[in-house]
Design a protein around this motif. Structure first.
Motif, PDB file in Angstrom:
ATOM      1  N   THR A   1      34.607  44.949  43.002  1.00  0.00           N
ATOM      2  CA  THR A   1      34.282  43.797  43.808  1.00  0.00           C
ATOM      3  C   THR A   1      33.931  43.952  45.042  1.00  0.00           C
ATOM      4  OG1 THR A   1      36.101  42.945  44.332  1.00  0.00           O
ATOM      5  CG2 THR A   1      35.430  42.250  41.996  1.00  0.00           C
TER       6      THR A   1
ATOM      7  N   VAL B   1      28.453  30.732  37.628  1.00  0.00           N
ATOM      8  CA  VAL B   1      29.585  31.031  38.681  1.00  0.00           C
ATOM      9  C   VAL B   1      29.524  30.635  39.712  1.00  0.00           C
ATOM     10  CG1 VAL B   1      30.401  32.875  36.865  1.00  0.00           C
ATOM     11  CG2 VAL B   1      28.768  33.255  38.964  1.00  0.00           C
TER      12      VAL B   1
ATOM     13  N   ALA C   1      29.827  31.836  43.310  1.00  0.00           N
ATOM     14  CA  ALA C   1      30.248  33.116  43.768  1.00  0.00           C
ATOM     15  C   ALA C   1      30.273  33.260  45.414  1.00  0.00           C
ATOM     16  CB  ALA C   1      28.693  34.121  43.629  1.00  0.00           C
TER      17      ALA C   1
ATOM     18  N   THR D   1      30.689  43.697  40.976  1.00  0.00           N
ATOM     19  CA  THR D   1      29.903  42.323  41.675  1.00  0.00           C
ATOM     20  C   THR D   1      29.850  42.371  43.297  1.00  0.00           C
ATOM     21  OG1 THR D   1      31.963  40.953  41.666  1.00  0.00           O
ATOM     22  CG2 THR D   1      30.516  41.077  39.772  1.00  0.00           C
TER      23      THR D   1
ATOM     24  N   PRO E   1      34.791  37.351  42.436  1.00  0.00           N
ATOM     25  CA  PRO E   1      35.172  36.389  41.453  1.00  0.00           C
ATOM     26  C   PRO E   1      36.740  36.495  41.456  1.00  0.00           C
ATOM     27  CG  PRO E   1      34.474  38.470  40.270  1.00  0.00           C
ATOM     28  CD  PRO E   1      34.056  38.387  41.986  1.00  0.00           C
TER      29      PRO E   1
ATOM     30  N   ASP F   1      38.224  30.576  38.569  1.00  0.00           N
ATOM     31  CA  ASP F   1      37.518  30.978  37.605  1.00  0.00           C
ATOM     32  C   ASP F   1      37.419  32.393  37.200  1.00  0.00           C
ATOM     33  OD1 ASP F   1      35.276  31.410  35.828  1.00  0.00           O
ATOM     34  OD2 ASP F   1      33.574  30.550  37.105  1.00  0.00           O
TER      35      ASP F   1
ATOM     36  N   VAL G   1      34.544  36.195  34.700  1.00  0.00           N
ATOM     37  CA  VAL G   1      33.963  37.495  34.881  1.00  0.00           C
ATOM     38  C   VAL G   1      35.282  38.411  34.651  1.00  0.00           C
ATOM     39  CG1 VAL G   1      33.036  39.045  36.679  1.00  0.00           C
ATOM     40  CG2 VAL G   1      32.266  36.653  36.743  1.00  0.00           C
TER      41      VAL G   1
END
Ligand SMILES: NC(=O)CC[C@H](N)C(=O)O
Length: 197
Positions: free
Chosen positions: A78, A131, A133, A174, A178, A183, A186
């Protein structure tokens, strides 16, 4: 039980561990090669990619991680972690090393150095609901190779259309975070990828 490590030399390690813990896998921090050896998959967190790369060398983890990636260990990067997994960087410092594995070119701090952080909703491949983000001095993906699937793009504003999530085989990345917020969808995709291997 499936064990997923979080590279823990720098960056937002705790957020990833917390997220993975909630998904029924064993989440461990990785600072040593013995810890790496126990992992079925590895998360490379957000942080600062030049520092992370240097510290991974200092901790003698750089080459062992590269080796595991070559052998097919799934990994999820990430933000700075995406940069670490990219084969090519634009705007990197001249000597910036990456682990590589993803056939992508990333541009660091792509949204502008003055744009510290922002968030927005994105459609994400495989998820029915968008999502939320969160981008923090984020890179974007400038170009992808033929084996790379695009999972998400920026939807609005001047950066609309820019690629911000990708997958290639057992590697995922990503531009956003996330791990921040509640949430876990992902991360669930990554856990599924690790357990499928
Ligand atoms: N939030 C982040 O991980 C920022 C990444 C950072 N800008 C870098 O280039 O490494």
């Amino acid at each position: 039980m499936t064990t997923i490590g979080v590279l823990a030399v720098q960056g937002d390690v705790r957020e990833h561990v917390r997220m993975l813990d909630g998904l029924g896998v064993r989440a461990t921090t990785v600072r040593r090669t013995t810890e790496l050896a126990a992992c079925d998959g590895l998360v490379i967190p957000g942080g600062e990619s030049t520092t992370m790369a240097k510290l991974a060398r200092t901790f003698d983890l750089f080459e062992p991680i590269r080796q595991r990636l070559k052998e097919g260990m799934p990994a999820f990067g990430t933000c700075a972690g995406m940069i670490m997994l990219a084969d090519r960087i634009e705007d990197g410092t001249a000597d910036q090393e990456t682990l590589g594995g993803l056939d992508i070119t990333v541009r660091r701090n792509a949204f502008g150095r003055q744009v510290d952080s922002f968030e927005g909703e994105l459609e994400f491949a495989g998820l029915t609901e968008p999502v939320q983000a969160i981008f923090i001095r984020a890179p974007w993906v400038e170009a992808v190779g033929p084996e790379v699937d695009v999972l998400a793009r920026v939807e609005h504003g001047p950066a609309a259309g820019r690629i911000v999530a990708v997958r290639q085989g057992s590697l995922m990345a990503t531009s956003f975070h996330p791990e921040v917020g509640g949430d876990s969808r992902v991360h669930r995709q990554f856990v599924d990828l690790v357990t499928e291997v």
